[in-house]
Design an enzyme around this catalytic site. Sequence first.
Site, PDB file in Angstrom:
ATOM      1  N   HIS A   1      42.747  64.569  52.043  1.00 46.76           N
ATOM      2  CA  HIS A   1      41.502  64.353  52.770  1.00 46.76           C
ATOM      3  C   HIS A   1      41.690  64.815  54.209  1.00 46.76           C
ATOM      4  O   HIS A   1      42.822  65.055  54.651  1.00 46.76           O
ATOM      5  CB  HIS A   1      41.134  62.863  52.757  1.00 46.76           C
ATOM      6  CG  HIS A   1      42.157  62.027  53.483  1.00 46.76           C
ATOM      7  ND1 HIS A   1      43.299  61.559  52.860  1.00 46.76           N
ATOM      8  CD2 HIS A   1      42.238  61.611  54.775  1.00 46.76           C
ATOM      9  CE1 HIS A   1      44.038  60.880  53.737  1.00 46.76           C
ATOM     10  NE2 HIS A   1      43.403  60.907  54.911  1.00 46.76           N
TER      11      HIS A   1
ATOM     12  N   HIS B   1      43.511  67.852  60.118  1.00 47.03           N
ATOM     13  CA  HIS B   1      44.545  68.481  59.303  1.00 47.03           C
ATOM     14  C   HIS B   1      44.601  67.779  57.944  1.00 47.03           C
ATOM     15  O   HIS B   1      43.996  66.730  57.749  1.00 47.03           O
ATOM     16  CB  HIS B   1      45.919  68.376  59.988  1.00 47.03           C
ATOM     17  CG  HIS B   1      46.345  66.961  60.215  1.00 47.03           C
ATOM     18  ND1 HIS B   1      45.939  66.231  61.318  1.00 47.03           N
ATOM     19  CD2 HIS B   1      47.121  66.112  59.480  1.00 47.03           C
ATOM     20  CE1 HIS B   1      46.454  65.011  61.251  1.00 47.03           C
ATOM     21  NE2 HIS B   1      47.170  64.918  60.140  1.00 47.03           N
TER      22      HIS B   1
END
Length: 202
Positions: free
Chosen positions: A56, A145
């Site tokens: 995620h 990220h």
Amino acid sequence: MKENQLSIDQSQLQEQERLFIALALPESMKQAFGEKMERIKEQLPFKRWVHPMDMHVTLQFLGDVPKERIRDIDAALRARASRISWPGLNVGVKGLGVFGRPERPSVLWAGIEADRTVLDGLYQAVVESMITVGFEPEQRPYSPHLTLARNYAGAMPFEQETLSIGEDVSSTEWNWRADSITLYKSNTRVKPSYEAIGVYPL
């Protein structure tokens, strides 16, 4: 699970739940990236690798939250999502990097490519909605990220050149269109560890 509805039985909640808000990846992309990670593991020895289904892009980490506050969080996210003027956002994954000491990094990550004006605006909207229910934002700048692994375990110091193995993590295979935000709870005793308990279309 119905949109904007909590999917869990309140009687099954622990006294606290570890929560975070994120952009979810499509299931097909998680599976494809899981295959890519198996090849990366052969050259990058890290102790703990993220389960592909747990991948995620974090917007805000809330930490351990008393269960009685979850409905307030849900209401704040639902209200804010309904007010966001959303132009849509194409999100891509490109290249690898690390956090922590250069010779023994603590986190291996894949980079995120997106319209930062739009993504940063979404991040700010989430932060502001959480301030209304008592959660302060982190002081460090937002750095989107995908976390892949934690705790470098190589016998020799880490070499930045090995990150070149991720040069092919940049193609249409690693792109998706974000159209919602998701509230997750974490249970590190099982794999995958993250369960979506609220989805908020934009």
